[in-house]
Write an enzyme that holds these catalytic residues in place. Structure first.
Site, PDB file in Angstrom:
ATOM      1  N   PRO A   2       0.833  -1.206   0.000  1.00  0.00           N
ATOM      2  CA  PRO A   2       0.000   0.000   0.000  1.00  0.00           C
ATOM      3  C   PRO A   2       0.870   1.259   0.000  1.00  0.00           C
ATOM      4  O   PRO A   2       1.792   1.385   0.799  1.00  0.00           O
ATOM      5  CB  PRO A   2      -0.793  -0.120   1.304  1.00  0.00           C
ATOM      6  CG  PRO A   2      -0.792  -1.583   1.619  1.00  0.00           C
ATOM      7  CD  PRO A   2       0.538  -2.086   1.142  1.00  0.00           C
ATOM      8  N   GLU A   3       0.588   2.163  -0.921  1.00  0.00           N
ATOM      9  CA  GLU A   3       1.314   3.426  -0.984  1.00  0.00           C
ATOM     10  C   GLU A   3       0.419   4.533  -0.436  1.00  0.00           C
ATOM     11  O   GLU A   3      -0.644   4.256   0.122  1.00  0.00           O
ATOM     12  CB  GLU A   3       1.782   3.682  -2.414  1.00  0.00           C
ATOM     13  CG  GLU A   3       2.767   2.615  -2.898  1.00  0.00           C
ATOM     14  CD  GLU A   3       3.379   2.918  -4.255  1.00  0.00           C
ATOM     15  OE1 GLU A   3       3.270   4.066  -4.724  1.00  0.00           O
ATOM     16  OE2 GLU A   3       3.973   2.006  -4.858  1.00  0.00           O
ATOM     17  N   LYS A  57       3.054   7.177   4.997  1.00  0.00           N
ATOM     18  CA  LYS A  57       2.269   5.949   4.908  1.00  0.00           C
ATOM     19  C   LYS A  57       1.841   5.438   6.286  1.00  0.00           C
ATOM     20  O   LYS A  57       1.392   4.293   6.420  1.00  0.00           O
ATOM     21  CB  LYS A  57       3.071   4.867   4.180  1.00  0.00           C
ATOM     22  CG  LYS A  57       3.429   5.240   2.746  1.00  0.00           C
ATOM     23  CD  LYS A  57       4.255   4.148   2.091  1.00  0.00           C
ATOM     24  CE  LYS A  57       4.753   4.571   0.723  1.00  0.00           C
ATOM     25  NZ  LYS A  57       5.591   3.530   0.088  1.00  0.00           N
ATOM     26  N   ARG A 260      14.143  -1.891  -7.559  1.00  0.00           N
ATOM     27  CA  ARG A 260      12.720  -1.811  -7.861  1.00  0.00           C
ATOM     28  C   ARG A 260      12.509  -1.817  -9.370  1.00  0.00           C
ATOM     29  O   ARG A 260      13.280  -1.235 -10.132  1.00  0.00           O
ATOM     30  CB  ARG A 260      12.097  -0.539  -7.268  1.00  0.00           C
ATOM     31  CG  ARG A 260      12.311  -0.352  -5.783  1.00  0.00           C
ATOM     32  CD  ARG A 260      11.723  -1.488  -4.960  1.00  0.00           C
ATOM     33  NE  ARG A 260      10.280  -1.540  -5.068  1.00  0.00           N
ATOM     34  CZ  ARG A 260       9.452  -0.830  -4.306  1.00  0.00           C
ATOM     35  NH1 ARG A 260       9.938   0.021  -3.405  1.00  0.00           N
ATOM     36  NH2 ARG A 260       8.152  -0.954  -4.433  1.00  0.00           N
TER      37      ARG A 260
END
Length: 271
Positions: A2-3, A57, A260
């Site tokens: 989740p961002e 976050k 990434r």
């Protein structure tokens, strides 16, 4: 993972059910999360929830006695459920309210966190050195230009650095750089103010749109009522390596940058 949009969607979903409610019980079934759930977390029992905020976050559940800090980790989710809802696999924590509802934390991979802090959150080690919120006025072209001055790192890595700006994770960094026409490997300190101005605009627009769409569901994320987010249907580059660019038709390139996955269009995005 989740961002920022997914965390904000979660905050918006749970806040109306928590604010002004009194906590009657904290049930911890598994304290072995990213960091062990501290015994002090039970200090929230008997407290009335004043607000539910987001910083980067992290979700911050405020009471007069202190703050519960929640991080969803890689696969965590929060749901508002009736009290005594049967426990399912990976349901680690219940925050039980006097009104018969509860906030349930589920986290299959257990990289999330549930912490307690009694001082102002700005002093907490996880929050003390965070950069500006991307949707705030504090994140602006001049601030970004100053933060990037002299940096030789790739712009994508800087955009994902929480000391520079918080909450711009891999999905939205890919999308914002594509929208701004900036190659992800561009040396951050050499990008001019005009391009940075466009990048700031795109970051804000893309994050705001993702929040409006309920976030991006790729694997684990569901919002507070268990529904998926729909922004994945609007992704132009993330997860589309070797597919055609939605703007020019060129095949998108996929590389590893900072461990990434990074996807970009070699024609639309220039260094």
């Amino acid at each position: 993972m989740p961002e920022l949009p997914e965390v904000e969607v979660t905050r918006q979903g749970i806040a109306p059910y928590l604010v002004d409610q009194t906590v009657v019980e904290l049930i911890v079934r598994n304290a072995s999360l990213r960091w062990p759930v501290p015994d002090l977390a039970h200090n929230i029992v008997g407290q009335t929830i004043l607000s539910v905020r987001r910083r980067a976050k992290y979700l911050l559940i405020d009471t007069e006695a202190g703050i519960t800090i929640v991080h969803l980790g890689m696969s965590g989710s929060l749901r508002i459920l009736p009290r005594n809802t049967p426990v399912e696999k990976h349901d680690h924590i219940d925050l039980v309210l006097a009104n018969g509802r509860m906030l349930r934390f589920n986290d299959p991979r257990r990289f999330g966190a549930w912490l307690w802090y009694e001082l102002p959150e700005e002093a907490h080690p996880l929050l003390a050195k965070l950069g500006p919120e991307p949707l705030s006025e504090a994140f602006n072209p001049l601030q970004l230009l100053t933060a990037l001055k002299g940096k030789k790192k790739a712009i994508k890595l800087c955009l994902m650095d929480n000391h520079i700006v918080v909450g711009v994770g891999n999905i939205y960094a890919n999308e914002a750089l594509f929208a701004a026409g900036i190659h992800p490997e561009s040396e951050a300190g050499k990008i001019d103010i005009e391009k940075l101005t466009l990048l700031v605009v795109e970051v804000k627009q893309i994050l705001a749109q993702a929040i409006k769409q309920g976030g991006t569901t790729l694997k684990d994320f569901t919002n507070a009522d268990g529904k998926p987010g729909y922004f994945a249907q609007k992704l132009h580059v993330y997860g589309r390596g070797s597919k055609s660019c939605t703007h020019c038709g060129n095949l998108l390139s996929e590389i590893r940058l900072g461990q990434r996955t990074t996807v970009f269009c070699g024609l639309c995005q220039t260094k």
